[in-house]
Design a protein around this motif. Sequence first.
Motif, PDB file in Angstrom:
ATOM      1  N   ASP A   1       0.781  -1.148   0.086  1.00  0.00           N
ATOM      2  CA  ASP A   1       0.045  -0.017   0.072  1.00  0.00           C
ATOM      3  C   ASP A   1       0.973   1.272  -0.016  1.00  0.00           C
ATOM      4  OD1 ASP A   1      -2.179   1.580  -0.053  1.00  0.00           O
ATOM      5  OD2 ASP A   1      -2.737   1.510   2.276  1.00  0.00           O
ATOM      6  N   ILE A   2       0.306   2.325  -0.440  1.00  0.00           N
ATOM      7  CA  ILE A   2       1.064   3.643  -0.581  1.00  0.00           C
ATOM      8  C   ILE A   2       0.339   4.797   0.267  1.00  0.00           C
ATOM      9  CG2 ILE A   2       2.003   5.543  -2.295  1.00  0.00           C
ATOM     10  CD1 ILE A   2       3.221   2.729  -2.425  1.00  0.00           C
ATOM     11  N   SER A   3       1.076   5.424   1.057  1.00  0.00           N
ATOM     12  CA  SER A   3       0.483   6.667   1.773  1.00  0.00           C
ATOM     13  C   SER A   3       1.201   7.884   1.588  1.00  0.00           C
ATOM     14  CB  SER A   3       0.174   6.134   3.312  1.00  0.00           C
ATOM     15  OG  SER A   3      -0.304   7.055   3.960  1.00  0.00           O
ATOM     16  N   HIS A   4       0.434   8.990   1.370  1.00  0.00           N
ATOM     17  CA  HIS A   4       1.198  10.089   1.453  1.00  0.00           C
ATOM     18  C   HIS A   4       0.031  11.312   1.652  1.00  0.00           C
ATOM     19  CE1 HIS A   4      -0.435  11.156  -2.640  1.00  0.00           C
ATOM     20  NE2 HIS A   4      -0.079   9.903  -2.962  1.00  0.00           N
ATOM     21  N   THR A   5       0.596  12.394   1.818  1.00  0.00           N
ATOM     22  CA  THR A   5      -0.285  13.624   1.928  1.00  0.00           C
ATOM     23  C   THR A   5      -0.102  14.625   0.817  1.00  0.00           C
ATOM     24  OG1 THR A   5      -0.530  13.454   4.422  1.00  0.00           O
ATOM     25  CG2 THR A   5      -1.315  15.433   3.415  1.00  0.00           C
ATOM     26  N   MET A   6      -0.678  14.612  -0.132  1.00  0.00           N
ATOM     27  CA  MET A   6      -0.654  15.455  -1.305  1.00  0.00           C
ATOM     28  C   MET A   6       0.815  15.320  -1.857  1.00  0.00           C
ATOM     29  SD  MET A   6      -2.761  18.726  -0.220  1.00  0.00           S
ATOM     30  CE  MET A   6      -2.567  19.548  -2.004  1.00  0.00           C
ATOM     31  N   GLY A   7       1.472  14.211  -1.892  1.00  0.00           N
ATOM     32  CA  GLY A   7       2.505  13.822  -2.334  1.00  0.00           C
ATOM     33  C   GLY A   7       3.894  13.889  -1.388  1.00  0.00           C
TER      34      GLY A   7
ATOM     35  N   ALA B   1       6.194  14.005  -7.035  1.00  0.00           N
ATOM     36  CA  ALA B   1       5.267  13.965  -5.771  1.00  0.00           C
ATOM     37  C   ALA B   1       3.897  13.706  -6.202  1.00  0.00           C
ATOM     38  CB  ALA B   1       5.234  15.645  -5.040  1.00  0.00           C
ATOM     39  N   GLY B   2       3.082  12.681  -5.488  1.00  0.00           N
ATOM     40  CA  GLY B   2       1.987  12.024  -5.577  1.00  0.00           C
ATOM     41  C   GLY B   2       1.749  11.230  -6.918  1.00  0.00           C
ATOM     42  N   ASP B   3       2.954  10.705  -7.368  1.00  0.00           N
ATOM     43  CA  ASP B   3       2.772   9.517  -8.416  1.00  0.00           C
ATOM     44  C   ASP B   3       2.786   8.236  -7.807  1.00  0.00           C
ATOM     45  OD1 ASP B   3       2.847   7.857 -10.784  1.00  0.00           O
ATOM     46  OD2 ASP B   3       4.637   8.992 -11.735  1.00  0.00           O
ATOM     47  N   ASP B   4       1.775   7.755  -7.500  1.00  0.00           N
ATOM     48  CA  ASP B   4       1.167   6.417  -6.869  1.00  0.00           C
ATOM     49  C   ASP B   4       2.072   5.254  -7.583  1.00  0.00           C
ATOM     50  OD1 ASP B   4       0.259   7.792  -4.669  1.00  0.00           O
ATOM     51  OD2 ASP B   4      -1.897   7.057  -5.103  1.00  0.00           O
ATOM     52  N   TYR B   5       1.663   5.405  -9.041  1.00  0.00           N
ATOM     53  CA  TYR B   5       2.265   4.282  -9.737  1.00  0.00           C
ATOM     54  C   TYR B   5       3.589   4.329  -9.796  1.00  0.00           C
ATOM     55  CZ  TYR B   5      -2.478   5.066 -11.947  1.00  0.00           C
ATOM     56  OH  TYR B   5      -3.739   5.275 -12.132  1.00  0.00           O
ATOM     57  N   ALA B   6       4.478   5.294  -9.551  1.00  0.00           N
ATOM     58  CA  ALA B   6       5.844   5.222  -9.555  1.00  0.00           C
ATOM     59  C   ALA B   6       6.250   4.733  -8.395  1.00  0.00           C
ATOM     60  CB  ALA B   6       6.506   6.625 -10.053  1.00  0.00           C
ATOM     61  N   ALA B   7       5.520   4.984  -7.139  1.00  0.00           N
ATOM     62  CA  ALA B   7       5.785   4.735  -5.993  1.00  0.00           C
ATOM     63  C   ALA B   7       5.626   3.348  -5.788  1.00  0.00           C
ATOM     64  CB  ALA B   7       4.807   5.474  -5.084  1.00  0.00           C
ATOM     65  N   MET B   8       4.607   2.879  -6.339  1.00  0.00           N
ATOM     66  CA  MET B   8       4.343   1.264  -6.166  1.00  0.00           C
ATOM     67  C   MET B   8       5.306   0.572  -7.078  1.00  0.00           C
ATOM     68  SD  MET B   8       2.165  -1.085  -4.825  1.00  0.00           S
ATOM     69  CE  MET B   8       0.923  -0.257  -4.521  1.00  0.00           C
ATOM     70  N   ARG B   9       5.683   0.973  -8.083  1.00  0.00           N
ATOM     71  CA  ARG B   9       6.715   0.192  -8.913  1.00  0.00           C
ATOM     72  C   ARG B   9       7.965   0.297  -7.995  1.00  0.00           C
ATOM     73  NH1 ARG B   9       7.667   0.625 -15.194  1.00  0.00           N
ATOM     74  NH2 ARG B   9       9.544  -0.820 -15.472  1.00  0.00           N
ATOM     75  N   GLN B  10       8.315   1.283  -7.491  1.00  0.00           N
ATOM     76  CA  GLN B  10       9.609   1.351  -6.833  1.00  0.00           C
ATOM     77  C   GLN B  10       9.682   0.426  -5.472  1.00  0.00           C
ATOM     78  OE1 GLN B  10      11.828   4.701  -4.230  1.00  0.00           O
ATOM     79  NE2 GLN B  10      11.458   5.411  -5.949  1.00  0.00           N
ATOM     80  N   ALA B  11       8.661   0.469  -4.823  1.00  0.00           N
ATOM     81  CA  ALA B  11       8.484  -0.486  -3.847  1.00  0.00           C
ATOM     82  C   ALA B  11       8.349  -1.844  -4.232  1.00  0.00           C
ATOM     83  CB  ALA B  11       7.146  -0.088  -2.985  1.00  0.00           C
ATOM     84  N   VAL B  12       7.958  -2.167  -5.043  1.00  0.00           N
ATOM     85  CA  VAL B  12       7.730  -3.814  -5.411  1.00  0.00           C
ATOM     86  C   VAL B  12       9.056  -4.153  -5.999  1.00  0.00           C
ATOM     87  CG1 VAL B  12       6.743  -5.697  -7.148  1.00  0.00           C
ATOM     88  CG2 VAL B  12       5.315  -3.840  -5.751  1.00  0.00           C
TER      89      VAL B  12
ATOM     90  N   LYS C   1      -6.150  -0.497 -11.588  1.00  0.00           N
ATOM     91  CA  LYS C   1      -5.443  -0.975 -12.626  1.00  0.00           C
ATOM     92  C   LYS C   1      -4.276  -0.315 -12.823  1.00  0.00           C
ATOM     93  CE  LYS C   1      -9.508  -2.525 -15.564  1.00  0.00           C
ATOM     94  NZ  LYS C   1     -10.444  -1.787 -16.898  1.00  0.00           N
ATOM     95  N   GLY C   2      -3.975   0.814 -12.633  1.00  0.00           N
ATOM     96  CA  GLY C   2      -2.830   1.536 -12.742  1.00  0.00           C
ATOM     97  C   GLY C   2      -1.850   1.136 -11.693  1.00  0.00           C
ATOM     98  N   GLN C   3      -2.266   0.877 -10.506  1.00  0.00           N
ATOM     99  CA  GLN C   3      -1.254   0.404  -9.555  1.00  0.00           C
ATOM    100  C   GLN C   3      -0.752  -0.841  -9.921  1.00  0.00           C
ATOM    101  OE1 GLN C   3      -4.032   2.179  -8.709  1.00  0.00           O
ATOM    102  NE2 GLN C   3      -3.654   3.720  -7.007  1.00  0.00           N
ATOM    103  N   VAL C   4      -1.676  -1.852 -10.340  1.00  0.00           N
ATOM    104  CA  VAL C   4      -1.317  -3.259 -10.439  1.00  0.00           C
ATOM    105  C   VAL C   4      -0.595  -3.382 -11.805  1.00  0.00           C
ATOM    106  CG1 VAL C   4      -2.329  -5.428 -11.346  1.00  0.00           C
ATOM    107  CG2 VAL C   4      -3.673  -4.065  -9.864  1.00  0.00           C
TER     108      VAL C   4
END
Length: 603
Positions: free
Chosen positions: A396-402, A432-443, A467-470
């Motif tokens: 999961d990803i968590s942030h406040t406006m990036g 900042a706020g790019d959930d897709y890039a954050a998920m890719r980096q974490a995985v 779909k985007g995060q997956v």
Amino acid sequence: MSFDAKAFLASLTELPGVYRMLGDDGAVLYVGKAKNLKKRVSSYFRENLASPRIAHMVSQIARIETTPTRTEAEALLLENNLIKSLSPRYNILFRDDKSYPYIVLSKGKYPRLGFFRGNPDRKADYFGPYPSSWAVRDSIQLLQKMFRLRTCEDSVFANRSRPCLLYQIKRCSAPCVGHIDQEDYAADVQVAAMFLLGKQQEVTRRLTKAMEDASSRLHFEQAAVFRDQIQSLHQVQEKQFVSSNKGEDVDILVAVKEAGQLCVNLAMIRGGRHLGDRPFFPSNAGDSDAADASAAFIRQHYAAHPVPARILAYPLPAEEERGEGESVLAELAGRPVSLLESRTLAQKAWVEMAIQNARLAILARNQASAQQEARLAALQEALQLPEPISRIECFDISHTMGEATVASCVVYEGNRMKKSDYRRFNIRDIQAGDDYAAMRQAVSRRYDSIASGEGTAPDLILIDGGKGQVASAFAALADLGLTHLPMIGVAKGEERKPGLETLIFPDDREPLQLPPAHPALHLIQEVRDEAHRFAITGHRAQRSKARKTSKLESLPGVGPARRKALVARFGGLPGVLAASIEQLAEVPGISREMAENIYSALH
């Protein structure tokens, strides 16, 4: 190469210490402590060993390492540290628990009653430990009702201008605004401390005398307060049906083996009051019996936690081991400690209740395990996976406006959440706020070691998102050559209502929506919610840390003295931000040029 026990034993010292038994591959099989190393290690090479498990372990020994210590207590502490760090397969291992909670009474003009977890110091008075935070909070509520002591933080207390709600509901005497003088408040604190120490009879005597004195002076309202306190105290004593009027500190330790489970249940008596209990389920127990588990728990638990004056154990360790245990615990505590079996009616009631609670804990654990296995089977069927599911990892990803983006990875294994394998990733170098890039980096960071052949791969990966995060997570797996790992996304339903989630696949399969009551969905929700909690906790900590770092600390050429002068002149960062260059230059030690640099850096 076989181990030459005879030659090794001939060279052993008779000092106390710790021994480590190692196998052919160098892995530690067992860690133990001894009052006499030579005598203890020799006992493993007799013809008749205590159990087949020990005999099997001895047959695998390739070498033995020893570390002599000055005292048996030092050996106990070293043994405990080594067991926790090495996790030997033949040691009964009790997990490292958080420190136990205490009730704390601060020192000062108006002491504060509060909850404390950690290592007690001399800056306050501590009462406990308690077996759970619930037991502490329940006792604090009781003390508030009886003695009306303040529980607010010092910063709140110092800035009150009128009483808070606790005063209105008669849970605080409002010392913050002078509704009680220091002498009377100190008397309440003293009586509360006596109650926590188990001196209920003395507390009742004092309150009765105070009530009679108030009545004789015609102070009937004050007498009524003392009367209510006495009644509350009697109600508490009636509830404590397994209490002791001796005000003693005792631990009740029972080990029960039933239905394929081994449970050690620890109950705590403090000041004569039964504070509740806590079950422990050890790992590496194998075919060990209850006596083995009891002895292992005593060594591991009391090496890290306070030792009471007496421990009632069931079953009681063998005479030799009991004597060793008492001597080493006495050395740790700095006073005599007794390991006893129950004798009085009250002690037998304590032990019987602890045994019953251990059996209930075993029953609950087995029922929960069966339920989780049914959920896993239902999940495997719903996702049409060829192999059974044992380990699930969820991101999961968590942030406040990036700001302060944090990714979490939680692990479900062995029919429960496995917190020792949890991971957090502070996400950097993305927009900042790019959930897709954050998920890719974490995985990518999580499974980089798996791609290199290290660590344990999951049977299923959950992605909290659509779909985007997956797609981003699957792209990270593709980069690592791990696309064979099953993955699904958990997209929130309409208005984020539980039960309306949609499962997203990384391939061309249609999304799947399970019925709200489906056991597989319940398991997915449980793991997903834990990932969300873990991510938010990490994000808030990172955000708080970032916001506590003042911009003043990064100003060019501004050291501690100049920062102090700026704060003194403008009251803090908001005032400095609002100041003009001319106003900044008026501060002692700040030149015109430096003022321009400060203004430029802040704006």
